[in-house]
Every structure is written in structure tokens, then in C-alpha cells.
Scaffold this motif. Structure first.
Motif, short mmCIF file in Angstrom:
data_model
loop_
_atom_site.label_atom_id
_atom_site.label_comp_id
_atom_site.label_asym_id
_atom_site.label_seq_id
_atom_site.Cartn_x
_atom_site.Cartn_y
_atom_site.Cartn_z
N VAL A 128 29.47 17.37 32.93
CA VAL A 128 28.79 18.79 32.62
C VAL A 128 29.06 19.92 33.47
O VAL A 128 29.16 19.66 34.55
CB VAL A 128 27.41 18.56 32.40
N LEU A 129 29.50 21.08 33.07
CA LEU A 129 29.96 22.17 33.79
C LEU A 129 28.52 23.12 34.12
O LEU A 129 27.86 23.36 32.85
CB LEU A 129 31.04 23.09 33.11
N LEU A 130 27.89 23.04 35.36
CA LEU A 130 26.77 23.84 35.48
C LEU A 130 27.10 25.10 36.24
O LEU A 130 27.80 24.86 37.19
CB LEU A 130 25.97 23.04 36.34
N VAL A 131 26.51 26.19 35.45
CA VAL A 131 26.91 27.29 36.00
C VAL A 131 25.40 27.97 36.64
O VAL A 131 24.78 28.50 35.89
CB VAL A 131 27.22 28.37 35.12
N PRO A 132 25.22 28.05 37.98
CA PRO A 132 23.97 28.68 38.56
C PRO A 132 24.14 30.19 38.45
O PRO A 132 25.12 30.55 38.52
CB PRO A 132 23.89 28.19 39.70
N TYR A 133 23.17 30.87 38.30
CA TYR A 133 22.98 32.17 38.19
C TYR A 133 21.74 32.77 38.79
O TYR A 133 20.70 32.17 38.69
CB TYR A 133 23.44 32.72 36.78
N VAL A 134 21.54 34.10 38.96
CA VAL A 134 20.30 34.92 39.29
C VAL A 134 20.20 35.80 38.29
O VAL A 134 20.95 36.70 38.15
CB VAL A 134 20.42 35.49 40.75
N GLU A 135 18.85 35.94 37.91
CA GLU A 135 18.53 36.85 37.01
C GLU A 135 17.72 37.82 37.58
O GLU A 135 16.57 37.64 38.21
CB GLU A 135 17.91 36.28 35.49
N ARG A 136 17.84 39.11 37.46
CA ARG A 136 17.30 40.13 38.30
C ARG A 136 16.61 41.21 37.31
O ARG A 136 17.35 41.49 36.44
CB ARG A 136 18.15 40.91 39.36
N SER A 139 13.34 38.57 40.55
CA SER A 139 14.56 37.82 40.53
C SER A 139 14.11 36.14 40.26
O SER A 139 13.13 35.74 40.63
CB SER A 139 15.56 37.60 41.47
N LYS A 140 14.86 35.50 39.68
CA LYS A 140 14.74 33.90 39.40
C LYS A 140 16.12 33.34 39.45
O LYS A 140 16.97 33.69 38.74
CB LYS A 140 13.74 33.75 38.23
N GLU A 141 16.20 32.26 40.05
CA GLU A 141 17.31 31.45 39.89
C GLU A 141 17.28 30.39 38.81
O GLU A 141 16.36 29.56 38.64
CB GLU A 141 17.63 30.53 41.26
N MET A 142 18.40 30.20 37.88
CA MET A 142 18.50 29.36 36.82
C MET A 142 20.08 28.79 36.80
O MET A 142 20.79 29.16 37.85
CB MET A 142 18.20 30.09 35.49
N ALA A 143 20.11 28.08 35.67
CA ALA A 143 21.48 27.28 35.65
C ALA A 143 21.79 27.06 34.27
O ALA A 143 20.80 26.82 33.43
CB ALA A 143 21.38 25.92 36.27
N SER A 165 26.99 34.02 26.46
CA SER A 165 26.45 32.96 25.74
C SER A 165 25.22 32.63 26.56
O SER A 165 24.28 31.73 26.30
CB SER A 165 27.21 31.78 25.75
N VAL A 166 24.88 33.29 27.83
CA VAL A 166 23.79 33.07 28.58
C VAL A 166 22.74 33.85 28.09
O VAL A 166 22.67 35.10 28.34
CB VAL A 166 24.01 32.99 30.19
N ALA A 167 21.66 33.47 27.86
CA ALA A 167 20.66 34.41 27.23
C ALA A 167 19.84 34.98 28.42
O ALA A 167 19.66 34.24 29.42
CB ALA A 167 19.54 33.63 26.13
N HIS A 168 19.30 36.26 28.18
CA HIS A 168 18.61 36.99 29.05
C HIS A 168 16.71 36.37 28.73
O HIS A 168 16.49 36.73 27.68
CB HIS A 168 18.49 38.29 29.04
N SER A 169 16.24 36.06 29.93
CA SER A 169 14.87 35.65 29.73
C SER A 169 13.96 36.83 29.98
O SER A 169 12.75 36.45 29.43
CB SER A 169 14.54 34.65 30.49
N ARG A 174 19.82 41.99 34.55
CA ARG A 174 21.00 41.56 34.70
C ARG A 174 21.31 40.31 35.32
O ARG A 174 20.41 39.95 36.18
CB ARG A 174 21.85 42.84 35.69
N ILE A 175 22.35 39.80 35.09
CA ILE A 175 22.63 38.35 35.52
C ILE A 175 23.74 38.33 36.59
O ILE A 175 24.84 38.75 36.30
CB ILE A 175 23.12 37.43 34.32
N GLU A 176 23.58 37.53 37.51
CA GLU A 176 24.80 37.45 38.68
C GLU A 176 24.97 35.94 38.63
O GLU A 176 24.40 35.01 38.90
CB GLU A 176 24.41 37.91 39.95
N PHE A 177 26.31 35.81 38.29
CA PHE A 177 26.70 34.35 38.13
C PHE A 177 27.42 33.92 39.70
O PHE A 177 27.82 34.79 40.19
CB PHE A 177 28.09 34.22 37.11
#
Length: 493
Positions: free
Chosen positions: A65-73, A92-96, A142-146, A151-154
Motif C-alpha cells: 500500500v502507498l501511504l501518503v502522510p500529510y498535515v492539514e492546517r 493542525s493535525k497529522e493524517m495519512a 482525492s484527499v478529502a479536507h476534514s 490547506r494540506i501539506e503533503f
């Protein structure tokens, strides 16, 4: 009083009642033998559990599986006691984000091996597999905003591969993506401990693989893995279309899981099986996603709450949907012995009935002690079968135990009935019963039918053989009945 005792002694009705009581009493040693059998079966299961704890257990395989971590601010308004906005605070919160393969094909061979714990033999396998497929071009949308207006930083992505027991890895897995060899490392960073993938291994994207991801290009991969497991291999269909082809020289596979093999060929030389599973018919992706972390930098408590929420979602979705293959043991000696023991009381009754028929028609009385010895010899057959089957193949153990029992009864009845022909005939009758029992054990799917036919057949023979017997006259006592035959060995005629 003496006359009453003599009448009871010669009464056939009293003797039949005594034989029924004797048969019930002989169920006591049968129950003890069955208890020993269950205890040995538990010991076998404990041996398998010990080997699973010290060597390797059954394996479940997920990935890659390809896992893409990101930070949503985002900015969150701050309010006073009256509810008025007095400022903005950065949150902010860290998600994958998990990216699953478009296609995944598993090509492998399972080499069986056996491990021992004491006298118990436990099946294991070594899987040598190649996993091929590819990931579609990554789309950030394809990465949904919660959160609203966030904004999302990959961050740099990595490949994740999970097996349920990492001790079973035979060397380090190797993977090449876009021609770039990647190196696996321990665990998976950024995931909750109760995630399906947390205990796996990860390989950060580097070189050509990282460049392909950054340029949003497709990413084909090929992965090789060696894996040791106990008994069962489970594979999770995580791709849009998952296909698998496994072969093995093991001739007794058991296919299970959520999805059975679409095609399988089982021969005495081994098995060859194919699976084909679409993402339209499985929720495996949702199950894997449900365990991904949801970490917020606001507080440690929020992190714990998010992890608990992810774990709750994972449990709600139930166990991972898989397709499985197991190296089943063709004959489990303890289950076979248990099944044989269920017919113990019936066999004792049939043998005692046959001895009673000799007494009835040949007018040679037998003492209750002799009946008891005959019944015990049948009960001990089941103990002998259990003991021998731990050392020999089941069919050989059965033949040895049955042969010893038949020979003993033939010799004994040759003396009791004062005729080697009658003793041989009785032995042949017992041999037929043992043959019928083996047929019941060998044909599990037809065991009920064969057992019912055997019982009905023996009852039919008994009723036909005694259809002209005057039971009232026998119950009243027959003065022409000869004296009891001594149990000591007598010369054959």
C-alpha cells in the motif's frame, strides 16, 4: 429359596437384563478412553500454540500500500465568554492517505515443512511469492479536507507491507518501483498502534520512484517476499482487481476465507489454485483505512481520542476480509479416534449379542465374567488404536489394533466354545465389524447413512435368527440346557 435362586440363574430374561447392565458398565472404561483422547488432542493444540509463540504463527498478508502522510492546517476562531470572536488560532493535525494498487497479482509457491513439539507434528509452509502491479498517478484532490478552509501539506510517501507475524519473514522483502529499488524499514510511522498496518514494514520512496510520484505519473512495482507461517496463509484483496496463483506439493489443501478459489486443481501431487477478487465485492480497503491514525497537535488527549475512534471503526468493520489456503492434515488421529470411540458402546453391544446368540443356539452357557472379558477386549481396542496412531499411520494403527483384537477373541472363543471353527467364525464376525467401522471413519460424508444401515442390518439379522425362538420357554428355564463351559482353554475339535 434355593429353588428360586436356581430359577433366576437359569432364567434367560434375567441373563438378558444382566448383559444389558454389563454393557452399560463397560461404557465407563470407554468414557475414560475418550477422556484420554480429548486430553491428547488438547496437548496437540497446545503444541501448535507453543510453536506459534516461539517460531511463527498463521500469516495474514496486506499490501503493498502507498501511504501518503500529510498535515492539514486551518485557522480556528477564538471566542470569549459571551461567544464573540476575539481572534484566530492556528490548528493542525497529522493524517495519512492510503493509495491502493489498481492491479495486484500474487504469484507464489508454498513449500510444506513439518515441525515437532514432543510427539506432535505441526504443519508449516515457506511461501516464495512475487507481487506485481501498479499504482495510478496520484491526484491530490482525492484527499478529502476534514476542516473548512483548510490547506494540506503533503510529506514524502512510503510503501507499506504488512504480515501478521514479522518473525516469519525469510530475509528482507525487496521491492522495485519505477525501476528504483526501495529498502524496507521497521514499523510504519504515523499510524495508531491498533491500525491494521502499524506493525508492518515501510520503504520510503527515493530516486525514480519519488520523482514519478512528484510528477504524478503511474508507478508500477514488483515485490519479492519469502514468508514462513503455520498452517494457514490469508491474503487481503486490496487492489481494484486482485488476482493470485498459488501452487504447492501439499495434496490436502483447505480453501477458506471470504472468497474461495475461482479455480483449483487438487491431485495426489499437490494443488494449484487461482483467485480473482474485485474491489466491488469486498470492503477490505475500508477496513484498512479505518485503522489509519488521526493525530491532532492540540493535545495528547485528542490524539488518544482519535486513535480510539479509529480502533472503534476498525472493530465495527469486523475482521479483515481475506482469501485463505490452509495445509490441512489429511487425518487427525485424535478426531478419528474420537469418532471411532462414539461407536464403542454399539460395538460392545454387537459383540456381546453375538456371544449370546452362540449361547442361545449352541446351548453352551457362558459365565458373566466371560462376557465381561469380551467387552473389555473391545473397549481396549480403542485405547490401543489411540496409542498406536500416535506412532504409526492411522490405517496401519487401525489394522494392528483390530488384528490383535480379532486374534485374541478368536483364540478365546475357540476354547470357550470348544471348537476352533466356532472361534474362527466369531473372529471373522468381529473382523467384519471392524471393517465396517473403518468404512464409517473413511467416509465421513456418508458416516450417518452407513452407521444407520449397519445398525439396521444387525437388528434384521437378530430378528430373523430368533424369529422362531420361544422366549417364554427360555425365560422359564430349559432343563436340557447343558452345564456351563469352563473358561479354561479346552482342546479344539
Amino acid at each position: 429359596m434355593f429353588q428360586l435362586f436356581k430359577a433366576l440363574q437359569s432364567s434367560m430374561l434375567v441373563k438378558v437384563a444382566g448383559l444389558l447392565l454389563l454393557t452399560l458398565l463397560l461404557c465407563i472404561p470407554l468414557a475414560e478412553i475418550n477422556s484420554i483422547n480429548r486430553e491428547r488432542g488438547r496437548s496437540q493444540r497446545e503444541a501448535a500454540e507453543e510453536l506459534a509463540a516461539t517460531y511463527a504463527s498463521a500469516q495474514t498478508m496486506v499490501g503493498p500500500v502507498l501511504l501518503v502522510p500529510y498535515v492539514e492546517r486551518w485557522m480556528e476562531p477564538q471566542r470569549n465568554a459571551q461567544g464573540k470572536v476575539i481572534g484566530q488560532e492556528a490548528r493542525s493535525k497529522e493524517m495519512a492517505h492510503a493509495v491502493f494498487p489498481d492491479k495486484l497479482h500474487i504469484e507464489g509457491s508454498m513449500t510444506p515443512q513439518e515441525r515437532y513439539r514432543g510427539i506432535f507434528k505441526i504443519p508449516f509452509y515457506t511461501l516464495n511469492a512475487t507481487l506485481g502491479g501498479g499504482f495510478a498517478a496520484f491526484d491530490p484532490k482525492s484527499v478529502a479536507h476534514s476542516e473548512a478552509d483548510s490547506r494540506i501539506e503533503f510529506k514524502a510517501p512510503f510503501v507499506v507491507f504488512y504480515v501478521s507475524d514479522l518473525r516469519g519473514l525469510d530475509g528482507s522483502p525487496s521491492i522495485a518501483m519505477n525501476g528504483e529499488g526501495l529498502r524496507f524499514r521497521q514499523r510504519v510511522p504515523g499510524l495508531a498502534d491498533n491500525s491494521w498496518l502499524a506493525d508492518g514494514v515501510h520503504a520510503p520512496l527515493t530516486g525514480a520512484a519519488l520523482a514519478a510520484w512528484e510528477s504524478k505519473a503511474p508507478m508500477p512495482f514488483e515485490m519479492k517476499v519469502g514468508l514462513v507461517g503455520q498452517d494457514t496463509l490469508s491474503m487481503v484483496p486490496i487492489a481494484e482487481e486482485t488476482t493470485a496463483h498459488l501452487s504447492s506439493p501439499w495434496a490436502h489443501p483447505s480453501f477458506g476465507g471470504r472468497f474461495l478459489a475461482a479455480k483449483r486443481d487438487v491431485t495426489p501431487q499437490g494443488f494449484d489454485a487461482h483467485w480473482r477478487v474485485s474491489s466491488l465485492v469486498t470492503s477490505a480497503r475500508e477496513q484498512v483505512r479505518a485503522g489509519l491514525s488521526d493525530r491532532d497537535d492540540r493535545s495528547a488527549a485528542a490524539t488518544a481520542t482519535a486513535a480510539a475512534t479509529a480502533g472503534h471503526a476498525s472493530r465495527n468493520l469486523g475482521p479483515l476480509q481475506t482469501f485463505d489456503v490452509s495445509l490441512a492434515q489429511p487425518i487427525n488421529v485424535y478426531s478419528m479416534s474420537t469418532r471411532a470411540g462414539k461407536y464403542g458402546a454399539l460395538f460392545i453391544g454387537l459383540v456381546i449379542m453375538a456371544a449370546f446368540m452362540f449361547e442361545l443356539f449352541r446351548r453352551q452357557r457362558m459365565h458373566p465374567v466371560q462376557y465381561g472379558l469380551v467387552g473389555l477386549s473391545i473397549a481396549l481396542f480403542f485405547l490401543l488404536l489411540l496409542a498406536l496412531s500416535e506412532k504409526l499411520a492411522f490405517w496401519l494403527a487401525y489394522a494392528s489394533a483390530a488384528g490383535a483384537s480379532v486374534l485374541l477373541l478368536a483364540i478365546y472363543f475357540s476354547a470357550v466354545l470348544q471348537s476352533w471353527k466356532r472361534g474362527a467364525g466369531f473372529g471373522a464376525y468381529v473382523a467384519v465389524l471392524y471393517g465396517a467401522l473403518y468404512g464409517l471413519l473413511a467416509s465421513e460424508s456418508n458416516a450417518l447413512l452407513l452407521g444407520a444401515l449397519l445398525t439396521f442390518g444387525m437388528l434384521t439379522v437378530l430378528m430373523l435368527a430368533t424369529r422362531k425362538v420361544d422366549w417364554y420357554a427360555l425365560s422359564a428355564g430349559n432343563p436340557r440346557t447343558p452345564e456351563p463351559v469352563s473358561p479354561a482353554l479346552a482342546p479344539s475339535v
